[in-house]
Design a protein around this motif. Sequence first.
Motif, short mmCIF file in Angstrom:
data_model
loop_
_atom_site.label_atom_id
_atom_site.label_comp_id
_atom_site.label_asym_id
_atom_site.label_seq_id
_atom_site.Cartn_x
_atom_site.Cartn_y
_atom_site.Cartn_z
N ILE A 44 0.84 -1.20 0.00
CA ILE A 44 0.00 0.00 0.00
C ILE A 44 0.88 1.25 0.00
N GLY A 45 1.96 1.21 0.74
CA GLY A 45 2.89 2.35 0.77
C GLY A 45 3.47 2.62 -0.61
N GLN A 46 3.79 1.55 -1.35
CA GLN A 46 4.30 1.74 -2.71
C GLN A 46 3.22 2.32 -3.61
N ASP A 47 1.98 1.84 -3.46
CA ASP A 47 0.88 2.37 -4.26
C ASP A 47 0.66 3.85 -3.95
N VAL A 48 0.73 4.20 -2.68
CA VAL A 48 0.56 5.60 -2.28
C VAL A 48 1.67 6.46 -2.86
N SER A 49 2.87 5.93 -2.92
CA SER A 49 3.98 6.69 -3.49
C SER A 49 3.73 6.96 -4.97
N VAL A 50 3.21 5.96 -5.67
CA VAL A 50 2.90 6.14 -7.09
C VAL A 50 1.81 7.20 -7.25
N VAL A 51 0.77 7.11 -6.44
CA VAL A 51 -0.31 8.10 -6.51
C VAL A 51 0.21 9.48 -6.17
N ARG A 52 1.02 9.58 -5.15
CA ARG A 52 1.57 10.87 -4.74
C ARG A 52 2.39 11.48 -5.88
N GLU A 53 3.13 10.65 -6.61
CA GLU A 53 3.93 11.14 -7.73
C GLU A 53 3.04 11.76 -8.80
N HIS A 54 1.88 11.17 -9.03
CA HIS A 54 0.98 11.69 -10.05
C HIS A 54 0.19 12.90 -9.55
N VAL A 55 -0.05 12.97 -8.27
CA VAL A 55 -0.90 14.03 -7.73
C VAL A 55 -0.08 15.23 -7.26
N ALA A 56 0.97 15.00 -6.52
CA ALA A 56 1.73 16.09 -5.90
C ALA A 56 3.16 16.11 -6.42
N ASN A 57 3.31 16.19 -7.73
CA ASN A 57 4.67 16.25 -8.25
C ASN A 57 5.12 17.70 -8.33
N THR A 58 5.77 18.11 -9.37
CA THR A 58 6.40 19.43 -9.40
C THR A 58 5.46 20.55 -9.80
N HIS A 59 4.16 20.31 -9.85
CA HIS A 59 3.23 21.38 -10.21
C HIS A 59 3.18 22.44 -9.10
N GLU A 60 2.95 23.65 -9.55
CA GLU A 60 2.88 24.74 -8.57
C GLU A 60 1.52 24.82 -7.89
N SER A 61 0.48 24.27 -8.55
CA SER A 61 -0.86 24.34 -7.97
C SER A 61 -1.30 22.98 -7.46
N ASN A 62 -2.23 23.01 -6.55
CA ASN A 62 -2.78 21.80 -5.96
C ASN A 62 -3.72 21.13 -6.97
N LEU A 63 -3.78 19.81 -6.98
CA LEU A 63 -4.65 19.08 -7.90
C LEU A 63 -6.10 19.47 -7.71
N ARG A 64 -6.53 19.63 -6.49
CA ARG A 64 -7.92 19.99 -6.22
C ARG A 64 -8.26 21.35 -6.84
N ALA A 65 -7.35 22.29 -6.74
CA ALA A 65 -7.58 23.61 -7.34
C ALA A 65 -7.67 23.48 -8.86
N ASP A 66 -6.83 22.64 -9.45
CA ASP A 66 -6.89 22.43 -10.90
C ASP A 66 -8.22 21.80 -11.31
N VAL A 67 -8.68 20.84 -10.54
CA VAL A 67 -9.96 20.19 -10.85
C VAL A 67 -11.10 21.19 -10.71
N ASP A 68 -11.06 22.03 -9.68
CA ASP A 68 -12.10 23.04 -9.50
C ASP A 68 -12.13 24.01 -10.69
N LYS A 69 -10.95 24.39 -11.19
CA LYS A 69 -10.90 25.28 -12.36
C LYS A 69 -11.50 24.57 -13.58
N LEU A 70 -11.22 23.30 -13.73
CA LEU A 70 -11.79 22.54 -14.84
C LEU A 70 -13.31 22.48 -14.74
N LEU A 71 -13.81 22.28 -13.53
CA LEU A 71 -15.26 22.22 -13.35
C LEU A 71 -15.91 23.55 -13.72
N VAL A 72 -15.29 24.66 -13.32
CA VAL A 72 -15.82 25.98 -13.68
C VAL A 72 -15.79 26.14 -15.20
#
Length: 121
Positions: A44-72
Amino acid sequence: MTGPIGADSWMDVAAYAVVGIPALVASLGALRVAKKASAKQEAIGQDVSVVREHVANTHESNLRADVDKLLVGMVEVNRAVGRIGDEVRDERAANASDRREMWAHIRRQDRIADKHHPDEP
């Protein structure tokens, strides 16, 4: 009492075995369950690391904020598509009215032609 465990006879040794063997089996079972749980947690820790890499990598903005902008943006796109649909509906209605008017003029011209030129096809 003789010996290091205090057993005076074989019956004492048997009594210790009756008490000790179930405790030993329970301990070994608990150890086995703990090892399986540890392996699952590691996976599970390895799976979380993979997910974290896709979600919280080098982007300056948070994924949730990006999704909210897409919804708008999607709401705005839906509104625009709705307006386009309304315009298309209005154009179809106008075209249908123009077609009815055109066919009315054609029938009128045919009646005039039939009246003044009855012998011509």
